[in-house]
Design an enzyme around this catalytic site. Structure first.
Site, mmCIF file in Angstrom:
data_model
loop_
_atom_site.group_PDB
_atom_site.id
_atom_site.type_symbol
_atom_site.label_atom_id
_atom_site.label_comp_id
_atom_site.label_asym_id
_atom_site.label_seq_id
_atom_site.Cartn_x
_atom_site.Cartn_y
_atom_site.Cartn_z
ATOM 1 N N ASP A 287 0.886 -1.168 0.000
ATOM 2 C CA ASP A 287 0.000 0.000 0.000
ATOM 3 C C ASP A 287 0.921 1.215 0.000
ATOM 4 O O ASP A 287 1.630 1.455 0.989
ATOM 5 C CB ASP A 287 -0.905 -0.015 1.235
ATOM 6 C CG ASP A 287 -1.844 1.192 1.265
ATOM 7 O OD1 ASP A 287 -1.560 2.206 0.591
ATOM 8 O OD2 ASP A 287 -2.854 1.119 1.987
ATOM 9 N N ASN B 133 3.446 3.171 -10.659
ATOM 10 C CA ASN B 133 2.243 3.223 -11.495
ATOM 11 C C ASN B 133 0.975 3.470 -10.680
ATOM 12 O O ASN B 133 0.014 4.051 -11.181
ATOM 13 C CB ASN B 133 2.142 1.896 -12.275
ATOM 14 C CG ASN B 133 0.788 1.692 -12.905
ATOM 15 O OD1 ASN B 133 0.489 2.258 -13.954
ATOM 16 N ND2 ASN B 133 -0.067 0.903 -12.241
ATOM 17 N N TYR C 175 -6.745 15.387 -8.996
ATOM 18 C CA TYR C 175 -5.996 14.444 -9.845
ATOM 19 C C TYR C 175 -5.015 15.158 -10.769
ATOM 20 O O TYR C 175 -3.834 14.799 -10.832
ATOM 21 C CB TYR C 175 -6.962 13.579 -10.658
ATOM 22 C CG TYR C 175 -6.248 12.581 -11.541
ATOM 23 C CD1 TYR C 175 -5.545 11.511 -10.993
ATOM 24 C CD2 TYR C 175 -6.258 12.716 -12.934
ATOM 25 C CE1 TYR C 175 -4.882 10.602 -11.805
ATOM 26 C CE2 TYR C 175 -5.595 11.813 -13.748
ATOM 27 C CZ TYR C 175 -4.910 10.753 -13.181
ATOM 28 O OH TYR C 175 -4.238 9.857 -13.980
ATOM 29 N N LYS D 136 -0.542 15.130 -10.757
ATOM 30 C CA LYS D 136 0.428 14.730 -11.783
ATOM 31 C C LYS D 136 1.384 15.882 -12.094
ATOM 32 O O LYS D 136 2.550 15.653 -12.411
ATOM 33 C CB LYS D 136 -0.312 14.245 -13.035
ATOM 34 C CG LYS D 136 -1.141 12.977 -12.806
ATOM 35 C CD LYS D 136 -0.291 11.788 -12.348
ATOM 36 C CE LYS D 136 -1.094 10.501 -12.246
ATOM 37 N NZ LYS D 136 -0.304 9.328 -11.846
HETATM 38 P P1 NAP Z 1 -6.429 1.656 -12.447
HETATM 39 O O1 NAP Z 1 -6.906 0.618 -13.393
HETATM 40 O O2 NAP Z 1 -7.394 2.325 -11.547
HETATM 41 O O3 NAP Z 1 -5.238 1.013 -11.607
HETATM 42 C C1 NAP Z 1 -4.644 1.727 -10.546
HETATM 43 C C2 NAP Z 1 -3.800 0.760 -9.756
HETATM 44 O O4 NAP Z 1 -3.246 1.483 -8.641
HETATM 45 C C3 NAP Z 1 -4.614 -0.395 -9.167
HETATM 46 O O5 NAP Z 1 -3.839 -1.553 -9.189
HETATM 47 C C4 NAP Z 1 -4.846 0.068 -7.733
HETATM 48 O O6 NAP Z 1 -5.060 -0.995 -6.823
HETATM 49 C C5 NAP Z 1 -3.508 0.724 -7.482
HETATM 50 N N1 NAP Z 1 -3.522 1.546 -6.275
HETATM 51 C C6 NAP Z 1 -4.284 2.619 -5.982
HETATM 52 N N2 NAP Z 1 -4.011 3.078 -4.756
HETATM 53 C C7 NAP Z 1 -3.036 2.277 -4.263
HETATM 54 C C8 NAP Z 1 -2.336 2.219 -3.045
HETATM 55 N N3 NAP Z 1 -2.589 3.079 -2.033
HETATM 56 N N4 NAP Z 1 -1.386 1.274 -2.875
HETATM 57 C C9 NAP Z 1 -1.127 0.392 -3.861
HETATM 58 N N5 NAP Z 1 -1.776 0.371 -5.035
HETATM 59 C C10 NAP Z 1 -2.723 1.300 -5.222
HETATM 60 O O7 NAP Z 1 -5.701 2.858 -13.217
HETATM 61 P P2 NAP Z 1 -4.813 2.924 -14.550
HETATM 62 O O8 NAP Z 1 -5.580 3.689 -15.542
HETATM 63 O O9 NAP Z 1 -4.286 1.582 -14.889
HETATM 64 O O10 NAP Z 1 -3.640 3.890 -14.065
HETATM 65 C C11 NAP Z 1 -2.286 3.501 -13.991
HETATM 66 C C12 NAP Z 1 -1.433 4.756 -14.016
HETATM 67 O O11 NAP Z 1 -1.581 5.437 -15.282
HETATM 68 C C13 NAP Z 1 -1.808 5.788 -12.948
HETATM 69 O O12 NAP Z 1 -0.637 6.408 -12.469
HETATM 70 C C14 NAP Z 1 -2.648 6.795 -13.713
HETATM 71 O O13 NAP Z 1 -2.661 8.070 -13.107
HETATM 72 C C15 NAP Z 1 -1.919 6.801 -15.028
HETATM 73 N N6 NAP Z 1 -2.712 7.302 -16.154
HETATM 74 C C16 NAP Z 1 -3.834 6.661 -16.568
HETATM 75 C C17 NAP Z 1 -4.556 7.175 -17.637
HETATM 76 C C18 NAP Z 1 -5.784 6.495 -18.172
HETATM 77 O O14 NAP Z 1 -6.365 7.014 -19.150
HETATM 78 N N7 NAP Z 1 -6.217 5.370 -17.610
HETATM 79 C C19 NAP Z 1 -4.131 8.338 -18.289
HETATM 80 C C20 NAP Z 1 -2.986 8.979 -17.831
HETATM 81 C C21 NAP Z 1 -2.274 8.444 -16.773
HETATM 82 P P3 NAP Z 1 -6.561 -1.453 -6.347
HETATM 83 O O15 NAP Z 1 -7.046 -2.431 -7.384
HETATM 84 O O16 NAP Z 1 -6.294 -2.059 -5.017
HETATM 85 O O17 NAP Z 1 -7.397 -0.207 -6.275
#
Ligand code: NAP
Length: 243
Positions: free
Chosen positions: A61, A88, A166, A170
């Site tokens: 975490d 990530n 959010y 970033k």
């Molecule tokens: P996601 O599907 O919501 O996955 C987020 C991950 O972070 C999940 O595994 C979540 O675990 C984990 N997490 C959250 N809080 C945590 C904590 N306190 N300790 C450990 N793990 C934690 O999001 P995603 O879209 O794949 O995002 C991945 C990265 O890409 C992020 O940094 C996001 O800001 C960035 N990003 C995403 C997008 C997009 O369009 N999706 C665009 C730009 C940047 P749980 O399953 O336990 O919640």
């Protein structure tokens, strides 16, 4: 000590993080699957192993000092090395996130995970990373953190909805990462920021237009930079993202 390259991906149980773990595993690397939920972590590790990845679970975490310290110890005990850290894990929290309406608790929670979480994990892993011959740190950022894009005309805006926690999380992550790059310049540690594009994941209610595998590509590029490669850059698949 493990002879193979070892990576840790935070938030690797789903979404882009899972695909980063899959992609790094396909290189023949050992991959620590950092995830806070026991069931979700075990399922991801099983799925990755079924896909041929040498994956191992790392309870993590990123908001919890004790959890992060224990994760570093687990990696030390299990592999004796860490070459690549992909920060990530992140949350977006409640949307809409209008500045005039936001609950301060939302703001704190997002900063705690998306910024302090990265600092906490990076610093805990630093002793391991410093022993690697080619350490790489990849911080998953977002173009929503670009002040240039956020302050552009409406026609230029590709930065998603107003999100007072959010988006600045970033921006701050980028600023923090630059300070790491400055401190670590002259070492063999490369630290860069990657934007995955707009990816269909839980984070945005699966409204994104790219696949998680497409989103993972930039992280894999930055994780595999050659020695002497760039550091302190903010990039996506198309190249440099403006600050
Ligand atoms: P996601 O599907 O919501 O996955 C987020 C991950 O972070 C999940 O595994 C979540 O675990 C984990 N997490 C959250 N809080 C945590 C904590 N306190 N300790 C450990 N793990 C934690 O999001 P995603 O879209 O794949 O995002 C991945 C990265 O890409 C992020 O940094 C996001 O800001 C960035 N990003 C995403 C997008 C997009 O369009 N999706 C665009 C730009 C940047 P749980 O399953 O336990 O919640």
């Amino acid at each position: 000590m493990s002879e193979r390259t070892i990576a840790l991906v935070t938030g690797a149980n789903k979404g882009i993080g899972y695909e980063i773990a899959l992609g790094l595993g396909a290189l023949g690397w050992g991959v620590g699957v950092g995830a806070r939920d026991d069931r979700r972590r075990k399922e991801a590790v099983e799925q990755l192993r079924a896909a041929g990845v040498d994956a191992f679970g790392v309870p993590l975490d990123v908001t919890d000092d004790a959890s992060v310290s224990a994760a570093a110890q687990l990696i030390e005990d299990r592999t004796g090395r860490l070459d690549v850290l992909v920060n990530n894990a992140a949350i977006a929290d409640e949307m809409p996130q209008e500045p005039t309406q936001v609950d301060p608790a939302t703001f704190r929670a997002v900063m705690e995970t998306n910024v302090l979480g990265v600092i906490r994990v990076t610093n805990a892993m630093m002793p391991l990373l410093r022993r690697s011959p080619s350490p790489r740190i990849v911080n998953m950022s977002s173009s929503v953190g670009s002040l240039t894009r956020q302050s552009g005309t409406a026609a230029e805006l590709t930065t998603g909805p107003v999100a007072v926690a959010y988006a600045p999380s970033k921006t701050l992550l980028n600023a923090v990462t630059l300070q790491y790059a400055r401190e670590l310049s002259g070492t063999n540690i490369l630290i860069n920021m990657g934007c995955p594009g707009y990816v269909a994941t839980d984070l945005n209610g699966f409204r994104g237009v790219r696949t998680p595998a497409q989103g993972a590509a930039i992280a894999i590029t930055l994780a595999t930079l050659p020695d002497g490669g760039p550091t302190g850059t903010f990039v996506d698949d198309a190249g440099v993202v403006p600050w």
